[in-house]
Design a protein around this motif. Structure first.
Motif, PDB file in Angstrom:
ATOM      1  N   GLN A  19      -4.585   0.224   0.763  1.00 52.95           N
ATOM      2  CA  GLN A  19      -5.630   0.077   1.765  1.00 52.95           C
ATOM      3  C   GLN A  19      -5.117  -0.602   3.023  1.00 52.95           C
ATOM      4  N   ALA A  20      -4.163  -1.538   2.873  1.00 46.76           N
ATOM      5  CA  ALA A  20      -3.559  -2.157   4.052  1.00 46.76           C
ATOM      6  C   ALA A  20      -2.790  -1.130   4.872  1.00 46.76           C
ATOM      7  N   ALA A  21      -2.262  -0.109   4.203  1.00 49.80           N
ATOM      8  CA  ALA A  21      -1.522   0.945   4.895  1.00 49.80           C
ATOM      9  C   ALA A  21      -2.427   2.005   5.488  1.00 49.80           C
ATOM     10  N   GLY A  22      -3.735   1.935   5.188  1.00 48.61           N
ATOM     11  CA  GLY A  22      -4.676   2.869   5.785  1.00 48.61           C
ATOM     12  C   GLY A  22      -5.300   3.858   4.836  1.00 48.61           C
ATOM     13  N   ALA A  23      -5.112   3.698   3.521  1.00 49.04           N
ATOM     14  CA  ALA A  23      -5.738   4.615   2.566  1.00 49.04           C
ATOM     15  C   ALA A  23      -7.252   4.480   2.614  1.00 49.04           C
ATOM     16  N   ARG A  24      -7.926   5.576   2.382  1.00 40.35           N
ATOM     17  CA  ARG A  24      -9.381   5.550   2.325  1.00 40.35           C
ATOM     18  C   ARG A  24      -9.832   4.792   1.073  1.00 40.35           C
ATOM     19  N   PRO A  25     -10.759   3.843   1.198  1.00 40.87           N
ATOM     20  CA  PRO A  25     -11.262   3.162  -0.004  1.00 40.87           C
ATOM     21  C   PRO A  25     -11.964   4.167  -0.915  1.00 40.87           C
ATOM     22  N   GLY A  26     -11.894   3.886  -2.217  1.00 42.13           N
ATOM     23  CA  GLY A  26     -12.577   4.763  -3.163  1.00 42.13           C
ATOM     24  C   GLY A  26     -11.801   4.907  -4.449  1.00 42.13           C
ATOM     25  N   PRO A  27     -12.398   5.578  -5.407  1.00 44.01           N
ATOM     26  CA  PRO A  27     -11.780   5.695  -6.736  1.00 44.01           C
ATOM     27  C   PRO A  27     -10.465   6.456  -6.727  1.00 44.01           C
ATOM     28  N   ALA A  28     -10.220   7.289  -5.724  1.00 46.28           N
ATOM     29  CA  ALA A  28      -8.966   8.044  -5.694  1.00 46.28           C
ATOM     30  C   ALA A  28      -7.758   7.113  -5.600  1.00 46.28           C
ATOM     31  N   VAL A  29      -7.920   5.974  -4.939  1.00 41.09           N
ATOM     32  CA  VAL A  29      -6.816   5.024  -4.826  1.00 41.09           C
ATOM     33  C   VAL A  29      -6.453   4.485  -6.213  1.00 41.09           C
ATOM     34  N   ALA A 101       5.825  10.274  -3.219  1.00 36.79           N
ATOM     35  CA  ALA A 101       5.180   9.273  -2.368  1.00 36.79           C
ATOM     36  C   ALA A 101       4.455   9.947  -1.208  1.00 36.79           C
ATOM     37  N   THR A 102       5.106  10.922  -0.595  1.00 32.49           N
ATOM     38  CA  THR A 102       4.479  11.628   0.524  1.00 32.49           C
ATOM     39  C   THR A 102       3.203  12.328   0.080  1.00 32.49           C
ATOM     40  N   ALA A 103       3.267  12.996  -1.055  1.00 38.26           N
ATOM     41  CA  ALA A 103       2.089  13.724  -1.537  1.00 38.26           C
ATOM     42  C   ALA A 103       0.951  12.776  -1.882  1.00 38.26           C
ATOM     43  N   VAL A 104       1.253  11.695  -2.611  1.00 35.30           N
ATOM     44  CA  VAL A 104       0.217  10.760  -3.048  1.00 35.30           C
ATOM     45  C   VAL A 104      -0.434  10.079  -1.845  1.00 35.30           C
ATOM     46  N   LEU A 105       0.382   9.546  -0.957  1.00 37.99           N
ATOM     47  CA  LEU A 105      -0.158   8.763   0.162  1.00 37.99           C
ATOM     48  C   LEU A 105      -0.878   9.654   1.169  1.00 37.99           C
ATOM     49  N   THR A 106      -0.360  10.856   1.398  1.00 39.12           N
ATOM     50  CA  THR A 106      -1.070  11.778   2.286  1.00 39.12           C
ATOM     51  C   THR A 106      -2.436  12.120   1.715  1.00 39.12           C
ATOM     52  N   GLY A 107      -2.491  12.329   0.410  1.00 44.18           N
ATOM     53  CA  GLY A 107      -3.759  12.633  -0.240  1.00 44.18           C
ATOM     54  C   GLY A 107      -4.761  11.508  -0.168  1.00 44.18           C
ATOM     55  N   LEU A 108      -4.276  10.284   0.007  1.00 42.29           N
ATOM     56  CA  LEU A 108      -5.173   9.128   0.107  1.00 42.29           C
ATOM     57  C   LEU A 108      -5.558   8.817   1.548  1.00 42.29           C
ATOM     58  N   GLY A 109      -5.065   9.615   2.489  1.00 45.20           N
ATOM     59  CA  GLY A 109      -5.444   9.415   3.884  1.00 45.20           C
ATOM     60  C   GLY A 109      -4.609   8.407   4.638  1.00 45.20           C
TER      61      GLY A 109
END
Length: 221
Positions: A19-29, A101-109
Motif C-alpha cells: 500500500q505504501a508503494a501505491g497498491a489499491r487497498p482491498g482483499p486482493a493485496v 513481481a511485475t505481474a503481481v504488483l501491476t495487478g494490484l495497481g
C-alpha cells in the motif's frame, strides 16, 4: 499458534509495503501476499524458505534509513526468491521472480515506475553487484547476503540447507559448482555495499566463505 501469529505479522508487513508503494487497498493485496507465502513454503526449499524471507525483511527494516524507497526494497525482498527451482539454469530464477513481481504488483495497481524499480531490484540479486550509490539495490543485496556473516554454526546450517536443495546433484558436481559460486563471491570487490553493514559483516563473511571453500576442495572423507 505462534506460527499463525508469524504468518499474520508477515502479511501485515506485505500489506503495508504494497500500500505504501501505491497498491489499491482491498482483499486482493492479502491474497497476493498469501500466494507469495505459499511459494516460499514449497517442498524443494530448505534455505530459501519463509525464514529467509523474514530475515531479509528484518535486515531491511533495521536499516530502513539507508534506503531511498524502503517500501520498494521490501516488495523486492518478498519477490526476490518467489520463484525458486534448484534445477533452473543461470539466473532463470531471478528473471522469473522479477517477472512474477511485475505481474503481481501491476495487478494490484502499483504505479508502473514503482513496478519497474522492484523488477530491477529483484534482478540485482542474481549477481549482487551494486554500488553504494544505489542505496536501494545495496540494501536488498546486503540483506540477501547477511547469512554469510553469521556465526560459523549458523553459516554451516545455511550451507547444509543449500546442499539439501541440491540433493539431486552428485557430490563431485555439487562440490565443483558450489566452489565456483563461492569463488565468484570472494572475487567481488566487496560483498556488502553499504558502509555500516560492510564494516561489521565483510570480514566474518569472507572467513566463512573461505572455510566452506576449503572444505569443498578437500578430498571427501
Amino acid at each position: 499458534m505462534r506460527q499463525n501469529r508469524a504468518v499474520a505479522d508477515l502479511l501485515d508487513r506485505w500489506r503495508a509495503a504494497a500500500q505504501a508503494a501505491g497498491a489499491r487497498p482491498g482483499p486482493a493485496v492479502t491474497r497476493a501476499g498469501e500466494h507469495l507465502l505459499a511459494r516460499w513454503r514449497e517442498p524443494q526449499r530448505h534455505y530459501h524458505t519463509v525464514s529467509h524471507l523474514a530475515t531479509v525483511l528484518d535486515v531491511v527494516d533495521r536499516h530502513a534509513d539507508l534506503a531511498g524507497r524502503v517500501d520498494l526494497v521490501r516488495l523486492a525482498a518478498w519477490c526476490h526468491d518467489a520463484v525458486y527451482d534448484p534445477r533452473a539454469a543461470g539466473d532463470a530464477n531471478e528473471r522469473d521472480s522479477a517477472a512474477l513481481a511485475t505481474a503481481v504488483l501491476t495487478g494490484l495497481g502499483v504505479p508502473a515506475s514503482a513496478v519497474a524499480e522492484v523488477h530491477r531490484l529483484v534482478l540485482l540479486t542474481a549477481g549482487h553487484a551494486v554500488t553504494p550509490q544505489d542505496r536501494d539495490g545495496a540494501l536488498l543485496c546486503d540483506a540477501d547476503l547477511a547469512v554469510l556473516a553469521t556465526p560459523p554454526e549458523a553459516y554451516d546450517s545455511y550451507a547444509a540447507a543449500v546442499r539439501r536443495e541440491y540433493a539431486h546433484v552428485p557430490e563431485p558436481d555439487f562440490r565443483a559448482g558450489r566452489a565456483a559460486v563461492l569463488n565468484g563471491l570472494l572475487a567481488l570487490p566487496a560483498l556488502f555495499s553499504l558502509p555500516p553493514l560492510a564494516a561489521r559483516w565483510e570480514r566474518p563473511a569472507r572467513d566463512n566463505l573461505r572455510r566452506e571453500l576449503a572444505a569443498l576442495t578437500d578430498p571427501p572423507g
